[in-house]
Design a protein around this motif. Structure first.
Motif, PDB file in Angstrom:
ATOM      1  N   LEU A 138      -5.533   5.321   4.577  1.00 56.25           N
ATOM      2  CA  LEU A 138      -4.326   4.477   4.600  1.00 56.25           C
ATOM      3  C   LEU A 138      -3.996   4.027   6.018  1.00 56.25           C
ATOM      4  N   ARG A 139      -4.150   4.943   6.943  1.00 51.63           N
ATOM      5  CA  ARG A 139      -3.827   4.650   8.331  1.00 51.63           C
ATOM      6  C   ARG A 139      -4.726   3.539   8.868  1.00 51.63           C
ATOM      7  N   GLU A 160       2.677  -1.225  -5.557  1.00 53.34           N
ATOM      8  CA  GLU A 160       1.556  -0.486  -4.948  1.00 53.34           C
ATOM      9  C   GLU A 160       1.543   0.952  -5.448  1.00 53.34           C
ATOM     10  N   ARG A 171      -4.874  14.544   0.316  1.00 54.15           N
ATOM     11  CA  ARG A 171      -3.916  13.897   1.200  1.00 54.15           C
ATOM     12  C   ARG A 171      -4.519  13.585   2.565  1.00 54.15           C
ATOM     13  N   LEU A 206       0.367  11.117  -1.020  1.00 53.75           N
ATOM     14  CA  LEU A 206       0.616  10.008  -0.106  1.00 53.75           C
ATOM     15  C   LEU A 206       1.431  10.410   1.119  1.00 53.75           C
ATOM     16  N   TYR A 243       3.405   7.834   3.353  1.00 57.94           N
ATOM     17  CA  TYR A 243       3.078   6.520   2.799  1.00 57.94           C
ATOM     18  C   TYR A 243       3.760   6.263   1.461  1.00 57.94           C
ATOM     19  N   TRP A 244       4.293   7.325   0.862  1.00 53.37           N
ATOM     20  CA  TRP A 244       5.014   7.150  -0.398  1.00 53.37           C
ATOM     21  C   TRP A 244       6.229   6.245  -0.190  1.00 53.37           C
ATOM     22  N   LYS A 275       6.489   4.065   2.236  1.00 55.18           N
ATOM     23  CA  LYS A 275       6.081   2.784   2.802  1.00 55.18           C
ATOM     24  C   LYS A 275       5.555   1.819   1.740  1.00 55.18           C
ATOM     25  N   GLY A 276       5.066   2.380   0.639  1.00 57.54           N
ATOM     26  CA  GLY A 276       4.463   1.518  -0.378  1.00 57.54           C
ATOM     27  C   GLY A 276       5.503   0.778  -1.200  1.00 57.54           C
ATOM     28  N   GLY A 331      -4.817   0.663   5.199  1.00 58.15           N
ATOM     29  CA  GLY A 331      -3.648   0.305   4.410  1.00 58.15           C
ATOM     30  C   GLY A 331      -3.845   0.512   2.912  1.00 58.15           C
ATOM     31  N   PHE A 332      -2.789   0.167   2.149  1.00 58.15           N
ATOM     32  CA  PHE A 332      -2.852   0.381   0.702  1.00 58.15           C
ATOM     33  C   PHE A 332      -3.976  -0.426   0.056  1.00 58.15           C
ATOM     34  N   ASN A 341      -4.711   9.784   3.553  1.00 66.01           N
ATOM     35  CA  ASN A 341      -3.845   9.346   4.644  1.00 66.01           C
ATOM     36  C   ASN A 341      -4.640   8.704   5.775  1.00 66.01           C
TER      37      ASN A 341
END
Lengths: 193, 254
Positions: A170-171, A80, A163, A69, A72-73, A75-76, A174-175, A167
């Motif tokens: 995710l960008r 999540e 990753r 992640l 994002y690790w 951010k979650g 999102g999750f 990523n």
């Protein structure tokens, strides 16, 4: 074209046993265990279930998820993240199981082990009649056991490949979007086998 | 016709060079290994993802990716499957033969990167496999002599001189590449005696046929690896792009 061969191998080395003292012993234990099941006379389905339950124990799931992640690790939300980890482990396990037959009949040479504090790198080579490929394991020591958190096949890191795709998803999505994609993928993967 | 002669002189000199340099190559020192170890863990696991390759042409690339995917599924793969009636050892020999012919590419590129021991090994491989290996049909240098092939191409040579990969490119039928590696391919085709000959005497159709044949032969020896990636990756395009970039970076470092 050789890249295909590399990618094929990316999932060879996921599991790792906890308990052994040195990283090499640990990785060897896991590989021997998987090969023992693979080379037994059981049906493909039985082999799958036998390997399946053990896979999760071998991995440093949290280290692996953190590295997959990246930013994002943080951010979650905890919910999540735990949902992501559960899905991710399932995807890795499915990927491994769907390919595990390719590795029966091969052997592993242990070339070099390097340990420094709580990190270790183990260089091995997978040798079979079809391939001859360098496989590098990265391990981290947690709670007194060595856990595998990345596998590099000919310099291609499993975590890094995941990753960069995760990523980007995710960008853009999102999750929620990522996990929806992961769930759909799992359904699709389970249908195949 | 001057080029083949020059090449021959070059090869002969390399054999000499190998003898001198082979003695000097010693296993990497401990400190080098430690640097390697530290750098392997240097990245912060929670840092932003560092893209190894840029992809400004993603839309176009995805189009070509789609085209290749269809070509693969509906044309190349079925042909390769039918071609599997040819026994595996024969197909392996076909691969070995063409790989042996392209040996000058590896010799010259090793030498351009001052990897003289590698250049020497590839030269030895060429002579051994061409003679004992019956014109390159059998890779006896690897099997008996334990001298495995080491891939070197001009893309790697450029990388050695710190030329970055440039934007990611997917070539029709050929697959993943980069601006740097495509230019490398063009140079390499001048070093490969077969492609050099083809460029003068063959029509475009002949060349396409040759490339297609090589691809089919390769795929016949492959175990559905592309299908597996497609099945397992959330986005096969992104997964393969990252894997390609890493694979090339690792190749340059070797």
């Amino acid at each position: 074209m050789r890249i295909l061969c590399v990618l094929l191998f990316m999932t060879l080395a996921l599991p790792g046993y906890a308990m052994a003292t040195s990283p090499q012993e640990q990785v060897k234990k896991m590989i021997d265990g998987v090969f023992a099941v693979l080379n037994s006379d059981q049906s493909a389905e039985v082999k799958r279930t036998e390997i399946s339950g053990t896979v999760q124990k071998f991995l440093g799931v949290e280290s692996l998820s953190q590295r997959t992640l990246g930013v994002y690790w943080k951010k979650g939300t905890p919910e999540e993240l735990s949902r992501f980890m559960a899905l991710y482990v399932k995807i890795l396990e499915r990927t491994y199981l769907n390919r595990v037959d390719d590795y029966s009949g091969g052997t592993v040479d242990y070339i070099q082990e390097r340990v420094k504090d709580d990190k270790a790198i183990l260089d091995t080579k997978f040798v079979s009649s079809k391939f001859d490929i360098p496989v590098q394991y990265k391990l981290v020591q947690k709670d007194g056991t060595w856990q595998i958190y990345d596998v590099l096949i000919e310099g291609v890191s499993l975590v890094r490949s995941y990753r960069s795709s995760y990523n980007e998803i995710l960008r853009k999505e999102g999750f929620g979007g990522l996990m929806k994609k992961m769930e759909e993928k799992l359904v699709q993967m389970e249908k195949v086998s | 016709m001057r080029l083949p002669i020059l090449l021959l002189i070059f090869l002969a000199s390399l054999v000499f060079v190998e003898v001198t340099f082979a003695k000097q190559t010693s296993p990497s020192s401990g400190s080098a290994l430690n640097d390697d170890f530290d750098s392997a863990f240097a990245d912060d696991p929670l840092s932003a993802d560092v893209q190894l390759i840029s992809d400004p042409l993603e839309r176009l690339n995805r189009g070509v990716f789609w085209f290749n995917d269809k070509m693969y599924l509906y044309f190349l793969k079925p042909v390769a499957r039918a071609y599997r009636v040819v026994p595996r050892p024969v197909r392996k020999s076909v691969r070995n033969f063409f790989s042996n012919l392209s040996n000058p590419v590896r010799i010259v590129n090793s030498a351009l990167q001052f990897k003289f021991a590698d250049a020497g090994r590839e030269t030895t491989r060429f002579f051994v496999n061409t003679t004992v290996g019956l014109g390159g049909l059998f890779d006896v240098a690897d099997r008996w002599g334990k001298i495995p092939k080491k891939e070197e191409d001009f893309g790697q040579t450029l990388g050695f001189y710190h030329v970055g990969q440039g934007p990611y490119l997917i070539l029709p039928l050929f697959g993943a590449s980069s601006v740097r590696d495509v230019s490398g391919l063009a140079i390499d085709s001048l070093l490969d005696p077969l492609t050099l000959y083809m460029s003068r005497h063959w029509s475009l159709l002949d060349k396409a046929g040759y490339r297609g044949g090589l691809a089919v032969n390769y795929l016949s020896l492959d175990d559905d690896s592309y299908e597996k990636i497609k099945r397992d990756a959330l986005d096969p395009y992104l997964f393969m792009r990252s894997a390609y970039a890493q694979y090339r970076v690792a190749k340059v470092a070797k």
